[in-house]
Scaffold this motif. Structure first.
Motif, PDB file in Angstrom:
ATOM      1  N   TYR A 396       0.837  -1.209   0.000  1.00 33.09           N
ATOM      2  CA  TYR A 396       0.000   0.000   0.000  1.00 33.09           C
ATOM      3  C   TYR A 396       0.875   1.264   0.000  1.00 33.09           C
ATOM      4  N   ILE A 397       1.856   1.327   0.901  1.00 35.08           N
ATOM      5  CA  ILE A 397       2.696   2.525   1.009  1.00 35.08           C
ATOM      6  C   ILE A 397       3.514   2.738  -0.264  1.00 35.08           C
ATOM      7  N   LEU A 398       4.080   1.663  -0.789  1.00 32.40           N
ATOM      8  CA  LEU A 398       4.857   1.800  -2.015  1.00 32.40           C
ATOM      9  C   LEU A 398       3.972   2.214  -3.188  1.00 32.40           C
ATOM     10  N   GLY A 399       2.726   1.749  -3.190  1.00 36.19           N
ATOM     11  CA  GLY A 399       1.794   2.157  -4.231  1.00 36.19           C
ATOM     12  C   GLY A 399       1.507   3.651  -4.176  1.00 36.19           C
ATOM     13  N   GLN A 400       1.366   4.190  -2.955  1.00 30.64           N
ATOM     14  CA  GLN A 400       1.135   5.628  -2.811  1.00 30.64           C
ATOM     15  C   GLN A 400       2.355   6.427  -3.249  1.00 30.64           C
ATOM     16  N   PHE A 401       3.521   5.945  -2.865  1.00 28.79           N
ATOM     17  CA  PHE A 401       4.760   6.629  -3.251  1.00 28.79           C
ATOM     18  C   PHE A 401       4.938   6.594  -4.772  1.00 28.79           C
ATOM     19  N   LYS A 402       4.570   5.479  -5.390  1.00 30.97           N
ATOM     20  CA  LYS A 402       4.671   5.328  -6.844  1.00 30.97           C
ATOM     21  C   LYS A 402       3.770   6.334  -7.556  1.00 30.97           C
ATOM     22  N   LYS A 403       2.538   6.486  -7.044  1.00 26.08           N
ATOM     23  CA  LYS A 403       1.609   7.442  -7.656  1.00 26.08           C
ATOM     24  C   LYS A 403       2.116   8.871  -7.539  1.00 26.08           C
ATOM     25  N   GLU A 404       2.751   9.176  -6.397  1.00 24.95           N
ATOM     26  CA  GLU A 404       3.190  10.545  -6.139  1.00 24.95           C
ATOM     27  C   GLU A 404       4.434  10.918  -6.934  1.00 24.95           C
ATOM     28  N   TYR A 405       5.377   9.975  -7.078  1.00 24.80           N
ATOM     29  CA  TYR A 405       6.662  10.303  -7.687  1.00 24.80           C
ATOM     30  C   TYR A 405       6.926   9.579  -9.003  1.00 24.80           C
ATOM     31  N   GLY A 406       5.993   8.729  -9.430  1.00 25.36           N
ATOM     32  CA  GLY A 406       6.153   8.052 -10.708  1.00 25.36           C
ATOM     33  C   GLY A 406       7.316   7.085 -10.750  1.00 25.36           C
ATOM     34  N   ILE A 407       7.625   6.442  -9.645  1.00 22.21           N
ATOM     35  CA  ILE A 407       8.746   5.502  -9.586  1.00 22.21           C
ATOM     36  C   ILE A 407       8.316   4.112 -10.055  1.00 22.21           C
ATOM     37  N   LYS A 408       9.281   3.265 -10.309  1.00 22.03           N
ATOM     38  CA  LYS A 408       9.023   1.848 -10.502  1.00 22.03           C
ATOM     39  C   LYS A 408       9.144   1.147  -9.148  1.00 22.03           C
ATOM     40  N   ILE A 409       8.286   0.172  -8.914  1.00 18.23           N
ATOM     41  CA  ILE A 409       8.359  -0.566  -7.647  1.00 18.23           C
ATOM     42  C   ILE A 409       9.724  -1.227  -7.486  1.00 18.23           C
ATOM     43  N   SER A 410      10.307  -1.650  -8.600  1.00 19.10           N
ATOM     44  CA  SER A 410      11.630  -2.287  -8.530  1.00 19.10           C
ATOM     45  C   SER A 410      12.694  -1.324  -8.002  1.00 19.10           C
ATOM     46  N   ASP A 411      12.459   0.007  -8.146  1.00 13.00           N
ATOM     47  CA  ASP A 411      13.418   0.997  -7.637  1.00 13.00           C
ATOM     48  C   ASP A 411      13.570   0.923  -6.120  1.00 13.00           C
ATOM     49  N   CYS A 412      12.597   0.305  -5.451  1.00 17.95           N
ATOM     50  CA  CYS A 412      12.643   0.196  -3.988  1.00 17.95           C
ATOM     51  C   CYS A 412      13.445  -1.012  -3.517  1.00 17.95           C
ATOM     52  N   PHE A 413      13.792  -1.931  -4.451  1.00 18.63           N
ATOM     53  CA  PHE A 413      14.392  -3.198  -4.032  1.00 18.63           C
ATOM     54  C   PHE A 413      15.725  -3.519  -4.701  1.00 18.63           C
ATOM     55  N   ILE A 414      15.876  -3.175  -5.963  1.00 17.23           N
ATOM     56  CA  ILE A 414      17.047  -3.616  -6.726  1.00 17.23           C
ATOM     57  C   ILE A 414      18.142  -2.554  -6.653  1.00 17.23           C
ATOM     58  N   LEU A 415      19.294  -2.957  -6.127  1.00 16.14           N
ATOM     59  CA  LEU A 415      20.415  -2.037  -5.998  1.00 16.14           C
ATOM     60  C   LEU A 415      20.901  -1.571  -7.368  1.00 16.14           C
ATOM     61  N   LYS A 416      21.301  -0.319  -7.441  1.00 18.70           N
ATOM     62  CA  LYS A 416      21.811   0.262  -8.669  1.00 18.70           C
ATOM     63  C   LYS A 416      23.301   0.578  -8.519  1.00 18.70           C
ATOM     64  N   LYS A 417      23.925   0.909  -9.629  1.00 18.51           N
ATOM     65  CA  LYS A 417      25.354   1.187  -9.621  1.00 18.51           C
ATOM     66  C   LYS A 417      25.695   2.336  -8.680  1.00 18.51           C
ATOM     67  N   GLU A 418      24.851   3.385  -8.690  1.00 14.43           N
ATOM     68  CA  GLU A 418      25.132   4.533  -7.821  1.00 14.43           C
ATOM     69  C   GLU A 418      25.014   4.184  -6.339  1.00 14.43           C
ATOM     70  N   ASP A 419      24.228   3.147  -6.022  1.00 15.93           N
ATOM     71  CA  ASP A 419      24.124   2.715  -4.626  1.00 15.93           C
ATOM     72  C   ASP A 419      25.450   2.136  -4.149  1.00 15.93           C
ATOM     73  N   TRP A 420      26.072   1.324  -5.018  1.00 14.67           N
ATOM     74  CA  TRP A 420      27.365   0.752  -4.661  1.00 14.67           C
ATOM     75  C   TRP A 420      28.421   1.837  -4.509  1.00 14.67           C
ATOM     76  N   LEU A 421      28.370   2.833  -5.396  1.00 14.13           N
ATOM     77  CA  LEU A 421      29.309   3.952  -5.301  1.00 14.13           C
ATOM     78  C   LEU A 421      29.099   4.730  -4.005  1.00 14.13           C
ATOM     79  N   GLN A 422      27.812   4.898  -3.629  1.00 11.51           N
ATOM     80  CA  GLN A 422      27.499   5.599  -2.389  1.00 11.51           C
ATOM     81  C   GLN A 422      28.004   4.828  -1.182  1.00 11.51           C
TER      82      GLN A 422
END
Length: 432
Positions: A396-422
């Protein structure tokens, strides 16, 4: 600023909660599954009473103190009056509950030490919020760590006490320790932050604003509490074997260990967002959620491999029914851990109702599921149902965040290259 506060909060809150975890293990090993289960059940009972007693005023105090740190006098007076008034009310009602006379856990002067516990706990909660509003995470957590170490020493030097009388004596000391912590924070906060103390309460308009925000947080906390702990009552009612409650509570406490770091991150996000510093926070929330999910999944996998042998070795031979419930709770653990940055962000933006709606959905799933599965499947059913409820909450919360910011749900779970750099940057800076 966020990075510096995260370092500070992670270290000191982590130290405090590590000491609490060690204390929890010592309680379980020293008093056994049945007696320790009764200790934690009574503490859980008081947790519900204390949640009602605070009316989540610490949320309003922290929120408005973070916005105006110059008006430091009235939060102190309001906290003091509220804590002791609530303690007196609860003290007068305790005879109706008869917790100390049920034959399971006798406590000497139970009502009196309970008064100290309630007053101390409320002072501790209120002043921890006020210290956090000042971005000071050191003092409250240092005091809590020292208190846990003293209680741990009492267990170690008192010898084996696998009986109700010894457990009752320890519970009295545990309650008193909270009063000492609360009083210390009461003395330290004015000494550190108030140069000229004026005896006054907040004005009518300000008090209404505090109460309005606090009541929203109170509604959220009541529902959160039930989401996380209502299964204790179902297990106690439907599972006749006394040690099963102790096993299930320890599984729940293992899960809470996974929420330590997310909770620290959430507290920092809230304190920064509440001050109005919201720029780029949504991107930070997503990055933190991905990192938390990866870390929680890895830690759960390690315990899934070792837990069958580790849990009885860590807590004692009476805790050999923890492994399967823990496996069933893993999906819920990762769901709630990932959720912390999002709920803190909404709280900091004064949008607590979003969190309430999600937790209400979870509560409906958990209560209905517990009624169906706990009588037949016992603590394994309770764990499975809790996982399902937590996942519903997360979606539910991720669905609300997705509607507000237009994100992909996968953006909440799958690490990205910039995450490793961070992560590499954080580790490098920490070493320096």
């Amino acid at each position: 600023m966020l990075k510096k506060l995260l370092y500070q909060h992670v270290f000191w809150r982590g130290l405090s909660l590590l000491s609490f975890f060690i204390l929890n293990v010592a309680i379980a090993r020293n008093f056994g599954a049945a007696a320790s289960g009764n200790i934690f059940f009574i503490i859980n009972f008081f947790a519900l009473i204390l949640l009602a007693a605070t009316l989540s005023m610490e949320a309003g105090l922290g929120y408005f103190a973070a916005k105006d740190t110059t008006a430091a006098g009235w939060p102190v007076l309001l906290s003091l009056i509220w804590a002791f008034a609530a303690a007196l009310i609860i003290y007068s009602c305790l005879p109706f509950f008869q917790l100390s006379s049920n034959g399971q856990l006798p406590v000497k002067n139970f009502n009196e030490v309970s008064f100290l516990y309630v007053a101390g706990y409320l002072l501790l909660v209120f002043f921890t919020a006020l210290f956090s509003a000042r971005h000071n995470f050191i003092i409250p957590n240092l005091i809590a760590t020292l208190a846990n170490m003293v209680l741990l020493a009492m267990i170690v030097f008192s010898g084996k006490g696998n009986n109700p009388a010894a457990a009752g004596k320890f519970l009295g000391s545990y309650f008193t320790a909270f009063f000492v912590q609360g009083v210390l924070l009461l003395l330290l906060y004015p000494a550190m932050y108030i140069k000229q103390f004026a005896i006054r309460l907040p004005g009518a308009a300000q008090f209404k604003a505090i109460v309005r925000y606090s009541m929203q947080a109170f509604a959220a906390n009541i529902v959160f509490f039930l989401v996380y702990r209502v299964d204790y009552w179902f297990v106690k009612y439907f599972c006749s074997e006394g040690e099963l409650l102790g096993n299930y509570i320890q599984v729940s406490k293992i899960a809470q260990v996974f929420f330590i770091l997310p909770g620290i991150v959430a507290g920092t996000i809230f304190s920064v967002t509440a001050t109005g510093q919201k720029a780029a926070m949504s991107a930070a929330v997503l990055r933190l959620s991905r990192m938390i999910f990866a870390g929680a999944l890895l830690a759960c996998a390690l315990l899934a491999i070792t837990g069958y042998w580790l849990f009885p070795q860590l807590f004692g031979p009476g805790f050999d029914n923890m492994y399967i419930p823990f496996l069933l709770l893993i999906p819920g653990i990762t769901a709630i851990a990932t959720l912390y940055p999002f709920t803190a962000y909404y709280a900091g933006k004064n949008r607590v109702p979003e969190n309430i709606k999600g937790s209400l959905l979870a509560l409906v799933v958990i209560i209905s599921g517990d009624l169906l599965l706990v009588p037949a499947w016992g603590i394994s059913g309770a764990a499975l149902v809790s996982s399902a409820g937590y996942i519903v909450y997360e979606m539910y919360i991720l669905g609300q965040f997705k509607k507000e910011y237009g994100i992909k749900i996968s953006d909440c779970f799958i690490l990205k290259k910039e995450d490793w750099l961070q992560l590499k940057t954080l580790v490098k800076n920490k070493k320096q």
